[in-house]
Design a protein around this motif. Structure first.
Motif: not given
Length: 410
Positions: A10-20, A227-235, A357-365
């Motif tokens: 999830v942290q890497e953005g590899n949603l296929k691997a996360a689902a698997s 995990t996504l919230q942590e990633k969002k904050t870091a980005m 950009l901060d809002n855009f990242i938050s929406d993506l998370a």
């Protein structure tokens, strides 16, 4: 496969691997403790044995007898899942159940994840009170009406006997007593501890299996959320970099706005953000194939633009939406990052761009979480069919900013 590997994907953005990884983990739920509770003589211990596929006199079986034999809470392993345990508790109303440990009901109930309330006769007020206490602790439970074979045996002597009608009457009677006592929508399973392939025993096992898999799914979705919230904050701590570049030599004044920006820089940056969260077309296509869903269905839950939808016009509209808010944001930014902030304290452009950009990242998370929820929806029902629907909710953290920059609203 492990929860840490799921988190890393999830942290890497590899949603296929996360689902698997999630699909594999759902086949072996994590620690889950089930309390089997009821009055002395209700058949609790025999039920535990039957559930585990053991006869009462088999080695490792729970002790049974005509008198109370369960003096203390005893744990037994689940027949299929190594991390799932059944706890055979002392009978309700016995001295051991009323010991100091059990008087603190809230603390006591918090030690278990799920409850099976067993009775050999009709459910009474004592069972309903226990059920309400379980509900107050945000736990789930099933009612188990054991020894229905004895009821059926007694009814067989009557004329016009019907097993189906008798079972229906027992179920209706149980539910009526529970509802009258204040238990909402009670789930009652009728079974015999001596015939684990008949009556509601198979359905009980199937339903409990669904609960285990659903609990595992919810745990994974909680992990992905944080995990996504942590990633969002870091980005968001790095958005000053593209904001700085967009205000460089290639920047152009935007018509009607007191700011300048390099559209190419911002578009490339936002497209990279989409890819980082696994929300680009290639990633979504791979994810759809992994979970056996249509790519269009995954895209339907996304509220921010896909990478291919990010155009100059869209970026301009998002910036327009942020003008004014960027000034307030820049004041905070200049205070928290004085070296960089002081360089741009006189320019609305920088604060507006960072804010956008901060809002855009938050929406993506939030969108990445929605996509995972949609992708994994129904996974707990793939191996076992069940009559109930699962209602998955998206967990997300509210943004502190006063506006929500949904691209479909600009």
């Amino acid at each position: 496969m492990s929860e840490e590997e799921f988190k890393a994907a999830v942290q890497e953005g590899n949603l296929k691997a996360a689902a698997s990884i999630a699909q594999q983990l759902m086949k072996s739920p994590s620690l889950f403790e089930i309390a089997v509770i009821g009055e002395s003589g209700s058949g609790k211990s025999s039920f535990v044995n039957a559930f585990r596929g053991l006869a009462d006199d088999d080695i490792g079986a729970a002790k049974v007898g005509m008198v109370e034999t369960t003096e203390w809470s005893i744990v037994y392993s689940h027949p299929e899942y190594s991390n799932v345990f059944l706890w055979d508790l002392p009978g309700i109303g016995t001295p051991n159940f009323q010991s100091v440990e059990h008087k603190r009901t809230d603390t006591y109930l918090s030690g278990y994840d799920f409850f099976l309330i067993v009775t050999a006769t009709r459910f009474r007020k004592i069972h309903a009170n226990l059920a309400r206490k379980i509900q107050e602790n945000a736990k789930k439970f099933y009612f188990v009406r054991s020894k229905v074979d004895q009821d059926l045996g007694a009814e067989k002597r009557k004329p016009n006997y019907s097993e189906a009608r008798t079972l229906w009457q027992i179920r209706e009677n149980c539910q009526a007593h529970l509802q009258k006592a204040g238990v909402n929508d009670p789930q009652v399973f009728l079974l015999s501890n001596w015939e684990s392939n008949k009556y509601d025993f198979p359905l009980l096992k199937e339903s409990l299996d669904k609960e285990l898999r659903h609990a595992m799914l919810q745990k994974l979705l909680d992990i992905s959320c944080w995990t996504l919230q942590e990633k969002k904050t870091a980005m968001q701590k790095t958005t000053w970099k593209p904001a700085t570049l967009s205000g460089g030599p290639g920047a152009i004044p935007l018509p009607g706005l007191s700011l300048v920006a390099d559209m190419a820089v911002l578009m490339d940056c936002m497209r990279d953000y989409c890819k980082d969260f696994g929300l680009n077309s290639d990633s979504l296509s791979a994810l759809a194939e992994q979970v056996g869903k249509r790519e269009e269905d995954l895209k339907a839950v996304i509220r921010s633009p896909l990478a291919t939808e990010i155009t100059i016009d869209l970026v301009l509209k998002l910036l327009e939406k942020c003008v004014g808010k960027g000034v307030t944001y820049l004041t905070y930014f200049a205070w928290s990052v004085p070296v960089v902030g002081s360089l741009f304290s006189g320019h609305v452009s920088f604060g507006t761009t960072v804010f956008m950009l901060d809002n855009f990242i938050s929406d993506l998370a939030e969108d990445a979480q929605r996509v995972l929820v949609k992708a994994l929806e129904g996974e707990e029902k793939k191996s076992k069919q069940h009559h109930q629907e699962i209602n998955l909710s998206v967990m997300h953290e509210k943004k502190p900013q006063p506006i929500h920059l949904s691209w479909r609203q600009v």
